[in-house]
Design an enzyme around this catalytic site. Structure first.
Site, PDB file in Angstrom:
ATOM      1  N   ASP A 141       0.816  -0.778  -0.132  1.00 53.48           N
ATOM      2  CA  ASP A 141       0.183   0.063   0.221  1.00 53.48           C
ATOM      3  C   ASP A 141       0.921   1.181  -0.221  1.00 53.48           C
ATOM      4  O   ASP A 141       0.804   2.531  -0.449  1.00 53.48           O
ATOM      5  CB  ASP A 141      -0.876  -0.345   1.156  1.00 53.48           C
ATOM      6  CG  ASP A 141      -1.691   1.180   1.013  1.00 53.48           C
ATOM      7  OD1 ASP A 141      -2.827   0.665   0.976  1.00 53.48           O
ATOM      8  OD2 ASP A 141      -1.794   2.784   1.169  1.00 53.48           O
ATOM      9  N   VAL A 169      -5.514   2.000   0.100  1.00 58.75           N
ATOM     10  CA  VAL A 169      -5.572   1.683  -1.121  1.00 58.75           C
ATOM     11  C   VAL A 169      -5.799   0.054  -1.018  1.00 58.75           C
ATOM     12  O   VAL A 169      -6.701   0.255  -2.114  1.00 58.75           O
ATOM     13  CB  VAL A 169      -4.141   2.001  -2.124  1.00 58.75           C
ATOM     14  CG1 VAL A 169      -4.670   1.586  -3.645  1.00 58.75           C
ATOM     15  CG2 VAL A 169      -3.451   3.130  -1.742  1.00 58.75           C
ATOM     16  N   ASP A 170      -5.206  -0.622   0.043  1.00 61.89           N
ATOM     17  CA  ASP A 170      -5.633  -1.624  -0.105  1.00 61.89           C
ATOM     18  C   ASP A 170      -7.231  -1.809   0.065  1.00 61.89           C
ATOM     19  O   ASP A 170      -7.628  -2.349  -0.035  1.00 61.89           O
ATOM     20  CB  ASP A 170      -5.638  -2.453   1.495  1.00 61.89           C
ATOM     21  CG  ASP A 170      -4.032  -2.722   0.184  1.00 61.89           C
ATOM     22  OD1 ASP A 170      -4.193  -3.560  -0.141  1.00 61.89           O
ATOM     23  OD2 ASP A 170      -2.837  -2.526   1.717  1.00 61.89           O
ATOM     24  N   VAL A 171      -7.719  -0.913   0.432  1.00 59.55           N
ATOM     25  CA  VAL A 171      -9.521  -1.111   1.408  1.00 59.55           C
ATOM     26  C   VAL A 171     -10.713  -0.614   0.119  1.00 59.55           C
ATOM     27  O   VAL A 171     -11.007  -0.698  -0.229  1.00 59.55           O
ATOM     28  CB  VAL A 171      -9.553   0.192   2.060  1.00 59.55           C
ATOM     29  CG1 VAL A 171     -11.651   0.474   2.194  1.00 59.55           C
ATOM     30  CG2 VAL A 171      -9.200   0.483   3.513  1.00 59.55           C
ATOM     31  N   GLY A 174     -10.065  -3.398  -2.103  1.00 56.89           N
ATOM     32  CA  GLY A 174     -11.552  -4.457  -1.891  1.00 56.89           C
ATOM     33  C   GLY A 174     -12.749  -4.174  -1.956  1.00 56.89           C
ATOM     34  O   GLY A 174     -13.592  -4.784  -2.478  1.00 56.89           O
TER      35      GLY A 174
END
Length: 381
Positions: A141, A169-171, A174
């Site tokens: 991230d 960014v991961d969220v 997802g």
């Protein structure tokens, strides 16, 4: 489950860390039967990402994205475990994975192989930089925030670039993955055919840059760091009061007039340099001086209360505890408690999606340890 939006959907989750587990948890909250595949012994990387830990010694990072799932421990390097993983994948409606591109193909678990045997399968791959020229690049991230431009617009103009305070960014990836999966399932409902869903972190970030991205793509402007100020709206920033800062998010001329009335400078709203938002943006430095002079005379809480009552978007800068307390006061019920096998609860942030007929369900705590495969599994036979 007939009383849930996604029951009895079967999701086999090979993903780990954040983006993939977040996507599958969202599906699990609405009734999907999510089976998480973990490495024997160690499990998901985030099981060891601490502190902090909760009272039972579990890493709170892992807990944040793994509720409502069951877990099985499979060594994909072992032929017997690999065969069991393949059997589970062929029985699934959805497979989610975030290995490096090519890994699942080498294991015989790639989308082409599985979908040839099960054409209804929806297969979601999450990568850092896609499966082409960026296939070999690591998708962390922090790295994505740096190379993807987010850090270039975060922080003070004369300071160093800053990352967001969460793996944003991961969220985002997802969330995009869950939307893609649901769209593919809707297509399958109509046609009987599954498909591949591909999400990469860099593209997710670029899409999430919204107005800052279009400033470049449509306007030819490369945005820069502005601290807490907004490139297109003023005043939209933090302003110091007698004790600490207040956040002002004045989005239109009516709100600005109300702000001027509350702080005792009603004449500002009629001045050419402040009468419209474009004018205020042009003269933001002058406006800032006037706001600081007035707001510094009283505490932030007093100003926030008066401004909010007048319809001006304003508030104090909370820490995380204060943010949850605010949500509680507003009746948003921001947390849920889930029981562990030993009867002790784990308290987590609730799913923010409200459905009137099939709301999110909260049935099981994140699995305490990587599980052991026992066939047949309920809902997978």
């Amino acid at each position: 489950m007939s009383d849930t939006a996604l029951g009895p959907l079967r999701v086999l989750d090979f993903s780990r860390v954040l983006a993939g587990p977040f996507a599958t948890m969202l599906l699990a909250d609405f009734g999907a039967n999510v089976l998480k595949v973990e490495r024997p012994g160690t499990g998901d990387d985030t099981r060891s990402w601490g502190p902090p830990y909760d009272a039972s010694g579990q890493a709170t990072y892992f807990q944040s994205v793994n509720r409502n799932k069951t877990s099985v421990a499979l060594d994909l390097g072992d032929p017997d475990d690999l065969a069991q993983a393949r059997a589970l994948a062929l029985a699934a409606d959805v497979v989610v994975e975030n290995f490096r591109p090519g890994v699942m193909d080498r294991l015989g678990l790639g989308p082409d192989t599985l979908r040839a045997a099960n054409p209804r399968l929806v297969y979601c791959s999450i990568t850092g930089f896609g499966s082409g020229g960026g296939a070999a690049l690591p998708g962390y991230d922090l790295l994505i925030q740096a190379v993807g431009g987010l850090m270039s617009i975060t922080g003070e103009p004369d300071g160093e670039p800053q990352k967001a305070g969460v793996a944003l960014v991961d969220v985002l990836a997802g969330l995009f993955a869950s939307v893609g999966i649901l769209a593919a399932l809707r297509h399958r409902d109509r046609t009987g055919e599954g498909q591949r869903v591909e999400i990469d972190l860099l593209s997710s970030l670029l899409a999430a840059l919204v107005n800052q991205g279009s400033a470049y793509t449509s306007g030819g402007t490369v945005p820069a760091r502005m601290g807490n100020r907004h490139p297109s709206i003023a005043p939209y920033e933090l302003v110091p009061c007698a004790d600490h800062e207040i956040a002002l998010a004045v989005g239109n001329d009516r709100q600005f007039a109300a702000l001027c009335e509350v702080i005792g400078l009603p004449e500002l709203a009629g001045q050419d340099r402040f009468a419209t938002n474009p004018a205020r943006v042009e003269h933001r430095a002058e406006l800032r001086v006037l706001l600081e002079e007035q707001l510094s005379r009283r505490p932030a809480a007093d100003w926030a209360a008066e401004l909010s009552a007048a319809g001006v978007p304003a508030g104090e800068v909370n820490d995380i505890a204060g943010a949850f307390a605010l949500a509680e006061r507003l009746g948003l019920n921001p947390t849920v408690e889930l029981p562990r096998p030993d009867g002790t609860p784990v308290r987590l942030t609730r799913n923010p999606i409200g459905l009137s007929a099939t709301p999110a369900r909260y049935e099981t705590a994140p699995p305490a340890d990587p599980g052991q495969l026992v066939l047949p599994l309920p809902g997978w036979d």
